[in-house]
Design a protein around this motif. Structure first.
Motif, PDB file in Angstrom:
ATOM      1  N   GLU A   6       0.826  -1.201   0.000  1.00  0.00           N
ATOM      2  CA  GLU A   6       0.000   0.000   0.000  1.00  0.00           C
ATOM      3  C   GLU A   6       0.866   1.259   0.000  1.00  0.00           C
ATOM      4  N   ILE A   7       1.953   1.238   0.739  1.00  0.00           N
ATOM      5  CA  ILE A   7       2.876   2.376   0.761  1.00  0.00           C
ATOM      6  C   ILE A   7       3.491   2.588  -0.619  1.00  0.00           C
TER       7      ILE A   7
ATOM      8  N   ILE B  40       5.050  -0.587  14.980  1.00  0.00           N
ATOM      9  CA  ILE B  40       5.554  -0.666  13.607  1.00  0.00           C
ATOM     10  C   ILE B  40       4.384  -0.621  12.627  1.00  0.00           C
ATOM     11  N   GLN B  41       3.353  -1.395  12.895  1.00  0.00           N
ATOM     12  CA  GLN B  41       2.193  -1.406  12.003  1.00  0.00           C
ATOM     13  C   GLN B  41       1.524  -0.032  11.960  1.00  0.00           C
ATOM     14  N   ALA B  42       1.453   0.640  13.122  1.00  0.00           N
ATOM     15  CA  ALA B  42       0.870   1.982  13.156  1.00  0.00           C
ATOM     16  C   ALA B  42       1.745   2.976  12.394  1.00  0.00           C
ATOM     17  N   GLN B  43       3.069   2.822  12.496  1.00  0.00           N
ATOM     18  CA  GLN B  43       3.978   3.724  11.786  1.00  0.00           C
ATOM     19  C   GLN B  43       3.872   3.528  10.278  1.00  0.00           C
ATOM     20  N   LEU B  44       3.737   2.294   9.832  1.00  0.00           N
ATOM     21  CA  LEU B  44       3.577   2.037   8.400  1.00  0.00           C
ATOM     22  C   LEU B  44       2.270   2.646   7.889  1.00  0.00           C
ATOM     23  N   ALA B  45       1.207   2.538   8.674  1.00  0.00           N
ATOM     24  CA  ALA B  45      -0.058   3.165   8.282  1.00  0.00           C
ATOM     25  C   ALA B  45       0.088   4.682   8.224  1.00  0.00           C
ATOM     26  N   ASN B  46       0.873   5.241   9.140  1.00  0.00           N
ATOM     27  CA  ASN B  46       1.108   6.686   9.153  1.00  0.00           C
ATOM     28  C   ASN B  46       1.888   7.130   7.918  1.00  0.00           C
ATOM     29  N   ILE B  47       2.850   6.331   7.494  1.00  0.00           N
ATOM     30  CA  ILE B  47       3.610   6.651   6.282  1.00  0.00           C
ATOM     31  C   ILE B  47       2.677   6.691   5.079  1.00  0.00           C
ATOM     32  N   ASP B  48       1.816   5.687   4.975  1.00  0.00           N
ATOM     33  CA  ASP B  48       0.881   5.641   3.849  1.00  0.00           C
ATOM     34  C   ASP B  48      -0.046   6.850   3.860  1.00  0.00           C
ATOM     35  N   ALA B  49      -0.532   7.226   5.033  1.00  0.00           N
ATOM     36  CA  ALA B  49      -1.413   8.391   5.134  1.00  0.00           C
ATOM     37  C   ALA B  49      -0.684   9.665   4.735  1.00  0.00           C
TER      38      ALA B  49
END
Length: 241
Positions: free
Chosen positions: A74-75, A180-189
């Motif tokens: 997704e990123i 880590i999962q929250a940080q990856l979601a933050n990168i995508d956002a």
């Protein structure tokens, strides 16, 4: 040199060159010099594309965790959309967007590093079952309560202390994996936000472009700085796994 070769070998530019040679040899000789000039101009314009001149990304770790692989996919999709929106831009905006694109590529690279550490934690958590530790602690508590020998009791209590420390370690690693999962979601956002900001920059005047563009770069820089700090914490947490 690699950028020049890539610009010269772009399909559209090669088509122009082939048309010039064919026209010069079969239709009119003046097609050849005109076509070559058009080819050189097209190559020069392509060479100014910041996406073309950006350095190739470094090798990335292989992400096999299904959940983390989905987050990375997704990123990468969001980052490709950002690059697509920045294409065919000339003038001062081209340099600005080139810097932003490089920042988003750096974020993708950092996301791979985080995901790689996340899958290390995942494998460790699978190999060390938290529920099994709880059952062992329950059994130890029963043994301690039934033991009258001081030496045996001391050994069991030390064993219980070690298991409780291991249990706490697993809990901490589970929290890091969630982060880590929250940080990856933050990168995508953030990449989705960057896409919207690039579209707005392409329609802004010079003053607004400079102000908004600087804000975008600062936000991406702050995000990467936060990721680097978090990565150092993770390096300490997963040492020895």
């Amino acid at each position: 040199m690699n950028a020049l070769r890539a610009a010269a070998l772009q399909p559209l530019n090669l088509f122009v060159l082939a048309a010039a040679i064919f026209g010069g040899l079969s239709i009119a000789i003046w097609w050849l010099p005109i076509g070559i000039v058009v080819y050189l101009v097209a190559t020069w314009l392509a060479l100014r594309d910041p996406l073309l001149t950006a350095p190739p990304p470094p090798p990335r770790p292989r992400i096999t965790s299904p959940a983390l692989r989905a987050a990375i996919n997704e990123i990468e999709r969001s980052q490709r959309e950002v690059e697509r929106a920045a294409r065919a831009t000339q003038g001062p905006l081209a340099g600005l967007l080139g810097n932003i694109i490089n920042q988003t590529r750096d974020l993708v690279a950092e996301a791979y590093v985080l995901a790689d550490k996340g899958q290390v934690i995942e494998r460790y958590l699978v190999a060390n079952d938290f529920q099994r530790l709880g059952q062992q602690l329950t059994q130890l508590d029963w043994q301690i309560s039934a033991t009258t020998d001081p030496f045996t009791r001391q050994q069991l209590e030390e064993r219980r202390q070690a298991l409780r420390a291991q249990q706490q370690h697993l809990q901490d690693l589970g929290k890091y994996l969630n982060r880590i999962q929250a940080q990856l979601a933050n990168i995508d956002a953030n990449l989705d936000t960057t896409l919207a900001e690039i579209i707005r920059l392409k329609t802004a005047d010079a003053v607004a472009m400079a102000s908004s563009g600087g804000a975008v770069q600062q936000r991406l820089a702050d995000l990467r700085s936060d990721m680097e700090v978090f990565r150092k914490v993770l390096d300490t947490a997963i040492t020895g796994l």
